[in-house]
Design a protein around this motif. Structure first.
Motif, PDB file in Angstrom:
ATOM      1  N   LEU B  90       0.824  -1.217   0.000  1.00  0.00           N
ATOM      2  CA  LEU B  90       0.000   0.000   0.000  1.00  0.00           C
ATOM      3  C   LEU B  90       0.857   1.266   0.000  1.00  0.00           C
ATOM      4  N   LEU B  91       1.967   1.189   0.698  1.00  0.00           N
ATOM      5  CA  LEU B  91       2.855   2.351   0.756  1.00  0.00           C
ATOM      6  C   LEU B  91       3.351   2.673  -0.654  1.00  0.00           C
ATOM      7  N   ARG B  92       3.797   1.659  -1.355  1.00  0.00           N
ATOM      8  CA  ARG B  92       4.283   1.830  -2.718  1.00  0.00           C
ATOM      9  C   ARG B  92       3.166   2.282  -3.656  1.00  0.00           C
ATOM     10  N   TYR B  93       2.047   1.554  -3.619  1.00  0.00           N
ATOM     11  CA  TYR B  93       0.970   1.830  -4.571  1.00  0.00           C
ATOM     12  C   TYR B  93       0.358   3.214  -4.335  1.00  0.00           C
ATOM     13  N   THR B  94       0.133   3.563  -3.075  1.00  0.00           N
ATOM     14  CA  THR B  94      -0.477   4.857  -2.759  1.00  0.00           C
ATOM     15  C   THR B  94       0.431   6.007  -3.203  1.00  0.00           C
ATOM     16  N   ALA B  95       1.731   5.870  -2.943  1.00  0.00           N
ATOM     17  CA  ALA B  95       2.671   6.920  -3.371  1.00  0.00           C
ATOM     18  C   ALA B  95       2.657   7.047  -4.895  1.00  0.00           C
ATOM     19  N   GLU B 156     -12.674  -9.376   5.514  1.00  0.00           N
ATOM     20  CA  GLU B 156     -12.361  -7.939   5.661  1.00  0.00           C
ATOM     21  C   GLU B 156     -11.783  -7.304   4.399  1.00  0.00           C
ATOM     22  N   ILE B 157     -11.594  -8.107   3.353  1.00  0.00           N
ATOM     23  CA  ILE B 157     -10.928  -7.601   2.140  1.00  0.00           C
ATOM     24  C   ILE B 157     -11.607  -6.342   1.609  1.00  0.00           C
ATOM     25  N   ASP B 158     -12.910  -6.419   1.381  1.00  0.00           N
ATOM     26  CA  ASP B 158     -13.569  -5.283   0.728  1.00  0.00           C
ATOM     27  C   ASP B 158     -13.783  -4.093   1.651  1.00  0.00           C
ATOM     28  N   ASP B 159     -13.960  -4.362   2.941  1.00  0.00           N
ATOM     29  CA  ASP B 159     -14.079  -3.255   3.890  1.00  0.00           C
ATOM     30  C   ASP B 159     -12.763  -2.473   3.976  1.00  0.00           C
ATOM     31  N   ARG B 160     -11.658  -3.205   4.016  1.00  0.00           N
ATOM     32  CA  ARG B 160     -10.358  -2.524   4.086  1.00  0.00           C
ATOM     33  C   ARG B 160     -10.051  -1.783   2.789  1.00  0.00           C
ATOM     34  N   LEU B 161     -10.365  -2.423   1.674  1.00  0.00           N
ATOM     35  CA  LEU B 161     -10.193  -1.760   0.370  1.00  0.00           C
ATOM     36  C   LEU B 161     -10.966  -0.438   0.357  1.00  0.00           C
ATOM     37  N   GLU B 162     -12.199  -0.489   0.863  1.00  0.00           N
ATOM     38  CA  GLU B 162     -13.059   0.703   0.854  1.00  0.00           C
ATOM     39  C   GLU B 162     -12.465   1.835   1.702  1.00  0.00           C
ATOM     40  N   LEU B 163     -11.933   1.508   2.854  1.00  0.00           N
ATOM     41  CA  LEU B 163     -11.334   2.555   3.688  1.00  0.00           C
ATOM     42  C   LEU B 163     -10.142   3.189   2.976  1.00  0.00           C
ATOM     43  N   TRP B 164      -9.368   2.356   2.307  1.00  0.00           N
ATOM     44  CA  TRP B 164      -8.204   2.869   1.564  1.00  0.00           C
ATOM     45  C   TRP B 164      -8.673   3.756   0.400  1.00  0.00           C
ATOM     46  N   VAL B 165      -9.724   3.350  -0.294  1.00  0.00           N
ATOM     47  CA  VAL B 165     -10.262   4.146  -1.407  1.00  0.00           C
ATOM     48  C   VAL B 165     -10.761   5.503  -0.898  1.00  0.00           C
ATOM     49  N   GLY B 166     -11.506   5.509   0.197  1.00  0.00           N
ATOM     50  CA  GLY B 166     -11.996   6.756   0.771  1.00  0.00           C
ATOM     51  C   GLY B 166     -10.860   7.688   1.160  1.00  0.00           C
ATOM     52  N   ASN B 168      -7.891   7.799  -0.227  1.00  0.00           N
ATOM     53  CA  ASN B 168      -7.340   8.361  -1.468  1.00  0.00           C
ATOM     54  C   ASN B 168      -8.241   9.446  -2.055  1.00  0.00           C
ATOM     55  N   TRP B 169      -9.537   9.180  -2.066  1.00  0.00           N
ATOM     56  CA  TRP B 169     -10.476  10.173  -2.627  1.00  0.00           C
ATOM     57  C   TRP B 169     -10.408  11.472  -1.845  1.00  0.00           C
ATOM     58  N   LEU B 170     -10.406  11.362  -0.517  1.00  0.00           N
ATOM     59  CA  LEU B 170     -10.349  12.562   0.319  1.00  0.00           C
ATOM     60  C   LEU B 170      -9.121  13.400  -0.036  1.00  0.00           C
ATOM     61  N   HIS B 171      -7.992  12.736  -0.198  1.00  0.00           N
ATOM     62  CA  HIS B 171      -6.768  13.481  -0.513  1.00  0.00           C
ATOM     63  C   HIS B 171      -6.801  14.074  -1.912  1.00  0.00           C
ATOM     64  N   ALA B 172      -7.351  13.341  -2.876  1.00  0.00           N
ATOM     65  CA  ALA B 172      -7.440  13.867  -4.245  1.00  0.00           C
ATOM     66  C   ALA B 172      -8.368  15.080  -4.286  1.00  0.00           C
ATOM     67  N   LEU B 173      -9.526  14.963  -3.651  1.00  0.00           N
ATOM     68  CA  LEU B 173     -10.554  16.004  -3.776  1.00  0.00           C
ATOM     69  C   LEU B 173     -10.228  17.263  -2.982  1.00  0.00           C
ATOM     70  N   THR B 174      -9.298  17.137  -2.027  1.00  0.00           N
ATOM     71  CA  THR B 174      -8.863  18.330  -1.296  1.00  0.00           C
ATOM     72  C   THR B 174      -7.479  18.780  -1.783  1.00  0.00           C
TER      73      THR B 174
END
Lengths: 193, 193
Positions: B90-95, B156-166, B168-174
């Motif tokens: 996640l560290l690599r992909y998010t960056a 927990e796969i999709d719940d964790r994915l969703e938190l990570w997506v949110g 990312n969206w928060l950071h993009a939109l701000t």
């Protein structure tokens, strides 16, 4: 000693409470009827019987007007819970917030504000430096109290708040604000670990 | 036995690859120069030397066109890491994702798509039922592999994915896509617990 006459503010700079209320009510009505896509300051001015220059002087862009009509209604609609655990507080608050976004014009205001921030630098600044600090101050208290109770270190308060905010934004922007209680509970659990 | 002539598709229904490429390139250029606020199908048609009806036939709304120009460039720009832990992945992909959003027209495309989804039901449907499943299939694999390694239950796969997506969206939109490595790392840690 010379006596100066009291300074008189120019008529234009002084807000008339009646006009302010009329503009906010008109903005709410236009959003409720036409949504963000059909929202225009022209229409708000026409319905409120106010001049466009007056509206632009008080709220320089749509974002400022959205923020003005969102704030008061949110605080009134969502009491801050204090149930003794972050899990219980977030479950209550998130459910209330999503209901508020679903049922009130507020959801349209909130989503319109975020959309507007993608098209205008001043709207983005209003979102980041006015809306978010103002609106997150109350829910942040749930995280502060949880840290004080020892649920997690105080250094994690803002990171956890941020994950919760992102979770809410994702659901609002994809119009998925009706999750059943067990599903919401499962996701809130993850945020509280 | 009667022999029927082969069916001929109407010219209008058959996509010309040259025109398709020209429209996508023009859409990217308009977004890069004018941003989402200044984006119009008229301008794209003019630059691509294509008819507006053709563009609307292939991409019924702006969102569809945004999705078409976003997809290919993202897969090419962001390799899927496999470093042995969700944290490292996640560290690599998010960056990489945030850099892609910052430097490429893609950031504008992505933010424009979300804004568009707040104004149009068909754009919202395209976001939810096309863009998100397509774009999240690759990063979801990082969560699947982590569950297979036993880092957390598969439920927990999709719940964790969703938190990570949110997140990312928060950071993009701000427009907060430049966090330093220690800060990003701290937040990724929370998502991996």
């Amino acid at each position: 000693m010379e006596t100066r006459p009291p300074r008189r503010a120019s008529i234009g700079a002084r807000r008339s409470p009646e006009t302010e209320a009329a503009v906010k009510a008109a903005a709410r009505a236009v959003l409720a009827e036409k949504g963000y896509a059909g929202f225009s300051i022209e229409e708000v001015a026409r319905r409120a019987g106010a001049g466009k220059p007056t509206i632009y002087r008080w709220w320089p862009n749509k974002a400022d007007l959205f923020i003005a009509i969102y704030g008061a209604s949110k605080d009134a609609a969502i009491p801050l819970p204090d149930e003794g655990s972050l899990r219980a507080d977030l479950l209550r608050y998130t459910a209330d917030l999503w209901r508020f976004w679903r049922e009130d014009t507020a959801g349209r205001v909130f989503k319109g504000l975020i959309a507007e921030a993608q098209t205008s630098e001043s709207a983005l600044a209003a979102l980041r430096f006015k809306f978010m600090p103002d609106r997150l101050a109350a829910p942040r208290q749930m995280f502060v109290r949880a840290a004080e109770r020892g649920e997690f270190p105080a250094t994690e308060i803002d990171d956890r708040l941020e994950l919760w905010v992102g979770f809410n934004w994702l659901h609002a922007l994809t119009d998925l604000l009706s999750e059943d209680e067990p599903t919401l509970s499962r996701k809130i659990d993850l945020l509280c670990r």
